[in-house]
Design an enzyme around this catalytic site. Structure first.
Site, PDB file in Angstrom:
ATOM      1  N   ALA A   1     -74.155  69.916 -12.646  1.00 29.93           N
ATOM      2  CA  ALA A   1     -72.911  70.164 -13.384  1.00 29.93           C
ATOM      3  C   ALA A   1     -71.705  69.915 -12.477  1.00 29.93           C
ATOM      4  CB  ALA A   1     -72.896  71.596 -13.924  1.00 29.93           C
TER       5      ALA A   1
ATOM      6  N   ALA B   1     -73.272  73.749  -6.745  1.00 28.34           N
ATOM      7  CA  ALA B   1     -73.334  72.387  -6.209  1.00 28.34           C
ATOM      8  C   ALA B   1     -74.517  71.622  -6.812  1.00 28.34           C
ATOM      9  CB  ALA B   1     -73.448  72.428  -4.687  1.00 28.34           C
TER      10      ALA B   1
ATOM     11  N   ASP C   1     -68.840  64.538 -20.019  1.00 24.05           N
ATOM     12  CA  ASP C   1     -68.621  65.936 -19.599  1.00 24.05           C
ATOM     13  C   ASP C   1     -67.321  66.105 -18.806  1.00 24.05           C
ATOM     14  OD1 ASP C   1     -70.913  66.998 -20.762  1.00 24.05           O
ATOM     15  OD2 ASP C   1     -72.148  66.600 -19.000  1.00 24.05           O
TER      16      ASP C   1
ATOM     17  N   LYS D   1     -80.452  65.121 -18.190  1.00 23.14           N
ATOM     18  CA  LYS D   1     -79.266  64.279 -17.947  1.00 23.14           C
ATOM     19  C   LYS D   1     -79.419  63.327 -16.762  1.00 23.14           C
ATOM     20  CE  LYS D   1     -75.813  67.444 -19.788  1.00 23.14           C
ATOM     21  NZ  LYS D   1     -74.524  68.092 -19.529  1.00 23.14           N
TER      22      LYS D   1
END
Ligand code: ATR
Length: 284
Positions: free
Chosen positions: A142, A139, A113, A77
């Site tokens: 995501a 942290a 997301d 990603k």
């Protein structure tokens, strides 16, 4: 089914897919096929296992052979942002892309997301995030993807707790102009005020690890949400239940909601998510 991404295929039906490594566990093909049936949109959706060193070649080849769009999942990603010509603001803020749209010879990158999580929390689960006290565990990438959208809901406070302080502090500093965000380690999570919502964004559960999450942060009014999901309860959701949370939910709803937002970017129509969650025999 895993499709060999090196094979050159050209078909008349619009092609989409998900690229990840590994990717065989992905539910995205099932979800998008259900969306296609529901909306009558003719498309095919493939599972594309692509290792990190082959990412660029695989994306370019998918585009060259007429592919219309891709979902990008772990671990690509962040890396895939390098291949994007036009980046949405929310993807730039997240520093990560989960949806590619191939249009006019260009690669458009977006990230659904955050909006997927908000739709699940606010619409499916009926939570009010305005003035809420929120604790996010982890942290990494995501967390970075959800902080901006969560702050837009104007919570009273958003605390990022992590095993190591440094990464949490870097994220809190990055988002400090967008809202009341702070950082700490798991071991020193302040519990003077009860948390309305605790979100697990660590990757610990994926590795079968159960870190010492701060049990004192959970009250009987706390809603716990795990970005991870599984057919069996995740370690975090078991922990949350044992700690006495009001409710403990896994991220199936976010998965389906982010997929619906990707589908809308590609096809211009947003499928209904409720029936798909039900058809997958999952309770949101
Ligand atoms: P992702 O991009 O999926 O978020 P990541 O960037 O590797 O993955 O981040 C993983 C997060 O899970 C990090 O916050 C990590 O904590 P550290 O920053 O201290 O490494 C957290 N994490 C992973 N395994 C963990 C474990 N066993 N206990 C606690 N935290 C863990």
């Amino acid at each position: 089914m895993t499709v060999d991404s090196t094979a050159e295929t050209t078909t008349t039906i619009d092609r989409y897919g998900v690229m990840g490594y590994p990717v065989s566990h992905s539910r995205s093909p099932v979800i998008h096929r259900l969306f296609a049936l529901q909306t009558g949109e003719p498309l095919q959706y493939e599972l594309l296992q692509v290792s990190p060193e082959k990412l660029e070649v695989a994306v370019r080849q998918f585009q060259r052979t007429g592919g219309k769009g891709l979902n990008i999942t772990v671990p690509h990603k962040s890396e895939v942002t390098r291949l994007v010509d036009q980046m949405s603001e929310r993807a730039a803020t997240a520093g990560a892309v989960n949806t590619l749209v191939f249009k006019g010879g260009e690669v458009h990158g977006d990230n659904t997301d955050g909006i997927g999580l908000l739709r699940d929390l606010a619409v499916n689960l009926g939570l009010t995030l305005q003035d809420a006290n929120i604790l996010v565990l982890g942290a990494g990438g995501a967390t970075r993807g959800i902080i901006g959208p969560l702050l837009e809901m104007q919570p009273a406070s958003l605390r990022i707790a992590n095993r190591s302080l440094e990464k949490a502090q870097t994220l809190a500093d990055h988002f400090s102009r967008s809202g009341p965000v702070s950082a700490c380690q798991f071991s020193v999570v302040p519990v003077d005020k009860p948390y309305d919502l605790i979100i697990n964004a660590t990757s610990a559960g994926l590795k079968g690890e159960a870190p010492p999450y701060p049990s004192a942060a959970v009250s009987e009014a706390t809603f716990c949400y795990d970005l991870s999901y599984g057919l069996k309860p995740t370690p975090f959701s078991v922990w949350a239940r044992d700690a006495g949370a009001l409710q403990s939910v896994m991220g199936w709803g976010m998965l389906v909601e982010q997929a619906a937002e990707s589908f809308k970017l590609w096809r211009g129509v947003r499928p209904e998510t409720g029936p798909v969650l039900k058809q997958m025999s999952i309770t949101a």
